[in-house]
Enzyme design. Structure first.
Site, mmCIF file in Angstrom:
data_model
loop_
_atom_site.group_PDB
_atom_site.id
_atom_site.type_symbol
_atom_site.label_atom_id
_atom_site.label_comp_id
_atom_site.label_asym_id
_atom_site.label_seq_id
_atom_site.Cartn_x
_atom_site.Cartn_y
_atom_site.Cartn_z
ATOM 1 N N GLY A 79 38.057 45.236 36.661
ATOM 2 C CA GLY A 79 38.075 44.888 35.253
ATOM 3 C C GLY A 79 37.745 43.423 35.055
ATOM 4 N N SER A 80 37.104 43.095 33.929
ATOM 5 C CA SER A 80 36.866 41.689 33.605
ATOM 6 C C SER A 80 38.164 41.064 33.090
ATOM 7 C CB SER A 80 35.752 41.579 32.562
ATOM 8 O OG SER A 80 34.539 42.022 33.131
ATOM 9 N N GLY A 81 38.139 39.758 32.914
ATOM 10 C CA GLY A 81 39.326 39.049 32.460
ATOM 11 C C GLY A 81 40.024 38.309 33.577
ATOM 12 N N HIS A 82 39.510 38.472 34.815
ATOM 13 C CA HIS A 82 40.093 37.782 35.972
ATOM 14 C C HIS A 82 39.160 36.702 36.497
ATOM 15 C CE1 HIS A 82 42.964 41.004 35.951
ATOM 16 N NE2 HIS A 82 42.065 41.914 36.268
ATOM 17 N N LYS A 85 40.512 46.179 44.725
ATOM 18 C CA LYS A 85 41.921 45.878 44.476
ATOM 19 C C LYS A 85 42.664 47.183 44.199
ATOM 20 C CE LYS A 85 41.393 42.930 40.973
ATOM 21 N NZ LYS A 85 39.965 43.241 40.738
ATOM 22 N N ASP A 120 40.449 51.649 39.676
ATOM 23 C CA ASP A 120 39.467 51.073 40.598
ATOM 24 C C ASP A 120 39.314 51.938 41.840
ATOM 25 O OD1 ASP A 120 38.724 48.246 39.525
ATOM 26 O OD2 ASP A 120 40.891 48.348 39.299
ATOM 27 N N HIS A 142 47.461 41.760 35.098
ATOM 28 C CA HIS A 142 47.179 42.304 33.767
ATOM 29 C C HIS A 142 48.383 42.122 32.852
ATOM 30 C CE1 HIS A 142 45.029 44.623 36.877
ATOM 31 N NE2 HIS A 142 44.005 44.438 36.079
#
Lengths: 328, 328
Positions: free
Chosen positions: A53-56, A104, A109, A214
């Site tokens: 996921g994006s945001g990391h 991860k 995922d 998250h």
């Protein structure tokens, strides 16, 4: 919600376009922005592919380049990329020597990378699960994969660059993951753009011990502690999880979650280093900065990797990516 | 106040100790933490010394090392270092070829660096004042020196490493400063630890156009705008200040203030790049990240440096510091 955006629907695309334009010497985007790929491939090299996921950010796109990843597949914010993204990446960056996925440990995922691995030929996987905070979590069976993933990607990436074969890379990745433990704390919540409000509520005088990247709950909510008290607890949790076998050389990585400035991260590093020294650790390599983030969350994680000579040499090997660069 | 600290009185000392321990291969602290110095000096090289109030990390200590600064003097948070700090640095890192001070234009800094320059022999100074937002400000006569200071330190640092003499370095520094313009915007205020509360009040739907790196007021308070609208105004202000003479190659630097994550900075970079292209700019070099911060303030600044071939080559020259590293 206070963010630099034009529209919630285009934040990922615009950010990726900016990223690709700023680092055009290193990388480029795949069709429909399905993946970020290394510009120059190395024929005969095992292709390393990660994503999530994006945001990391800068994880994982910031680690695409010489000595680290060949491609990274960005999902929507906090959402797994889809199998067709990974398949497109395999097709684009595979050079016939096989692919290693670095994933991860989150259910979405794992499922999507598994599906892609089954549909492609010659793919093995390393699943990272370095977070000692909790055994199962909101999106996880087993432990979460967090900042230690960077360490796996760097060390395995260096070995791949030097020509190591697929099976050995998979074994090395598992070994680095085994030698790596992390735990995080949050002072504030990040805000997912599509939600428009903080992921969790937290009081002015509170913190979350063991938070996930998250914003998942950790071990407990508690009153805000001093840096030394936080470091003492986190380092003890990590050392305890190693069964007390922490004597020897190690990499200490203090990672910011996106909303914490450098000054505080170095202060936490100072506290954590002293605490680990009491556990017999000799810190021989260090990394301090915001590399595996949770949007604008204030907080940090502490990661310890027990190093042997091979791992140290691979950590030191040249790397040229947007977010990590040395030796070239 | 939510920060990783043990005590307000020791935050700077502990952060510096952590910084020096994490980067012991590059740098070390002077006695009483008066300065951060490059570990290996280069005899016959002009010594480059900068400094200023803390709270802007990685500026300036993060730029100490090969190809950039020889020493940086950290004041207390948002407070100028004292002349004895600069004198101690001159004594420690001078090798007989003279010293160049690089000073951001704030009254306290200018006064204290001036005093040190008068007491030492063979010191010249470059004063940076790249912020186009306002002519005078809370702590400034004339324009403020902000993120463009990094560009001056990198380019002059490379020239010093290559053996350029003191007077030529001073002229080069002034020329890079002249070719550099910046402007910042804030979405939230940072919090000075000793104050314990945000420096300024700002509403949920508000932003500050032209904010300074200490949270000083800018041009106006306004409703929060889209990234494109912000970039359009900031880039127009910068291009206008260049008198419209922005055709040609340039470095575009989007700088985070400490509380803004990478994803938003790259989105702002994407917007700013498009806006500058409309002004005839060709972006040939880029830097995106939190390099000149204001504690935990959410916001960013945009810096444009008009490049000639010499400046571009010096920007590309090898650098090995805690916060900027390439080519070695």
């Amino acid at each position: 919600m206070k963010k630099f955006i034009n529209s919630v629907d285009t934040i990922l695309a615009e950010s990726l376009d900016g990223f690709a334009a700023a680092h055009a010497d290193i990388l480029m985007l795949g069709e429909d922005r399905k993946f970020i790929r290394r510009r120059e491939l190395k024929p005969g090299k095992v292709a390393l592919i990660s994503g999530g996921g994006s945001g990391h950010e800068p994880l994982h796109g910031g680690f695409v380049g010489h000595g680290m990843l060949d491609a990274a597949c960005p999902g929507q914010v906090f959402t797994s990329p889809t199998p067709d993204q990974m398949l497109a990446a395999v097709e684009a960056v595979g050079t016939g020597a096989g692919c290693l996925f670095i994933v991860k440990n989150y259910e979405g995922d794992v499922m999507n990378f598994d599906m892609a691995a089954e549909m492609a030929d010659g793919v093995l996987q390393v699943v990272t699960n370095d977070d000692v905070a909790v055994e199962n979590s909101s999106y996880t069976t087993g432990r979460r994969g967090v900042a230690g993933t960077l360490v796996v990607e760097k060390i395995v990436g260096a070995a791949a660059e030097q020509g190591m074969a697929l099976r050995e890379l998979k074994a090395l990745g598992d070994r680095v993951n085994e030698a790596t433990r992390s735990m995080g704390v949050a002072l504030t919540s990040g805000t997912v753009p599509a939600a428009g409000k903080p992921t969790f509520e937290i009081g002015d005088g509170e913190m979350e011990f063991g938070v996930g990247i998250h914003g998942e709950p950790g071990r407990r909510r508690d009153a805000l502690k001093s840096a030394d008290a936080i470091a003492e607890e986190v380092c003890a949790a990590i050392a305890g999880d190693f069964g007390g076998r922490t004597e020897g050389p190690a990499l200490l990585f203090v990672n910011g979650f996106g909303g914490t400035p450098s000054m505080e991260l170095y202060l936490m590093y100072n506290s954590a280093r002293k605490m680990f020294e009491k556990h017999g650790v000799t810190v021989i390599r260090s990394l301090v900065g915001s590399y595996v983030t949770s949007l604008d969350m204030a907080g940090c994680s502490i990661t310890l990797t027990l190093l042997d000579d091979d791992m140290t040499a691979l950590w030191d090997a040249p790397v040229h990516t947007a977010a990590l660069r040395w030796g070239m």
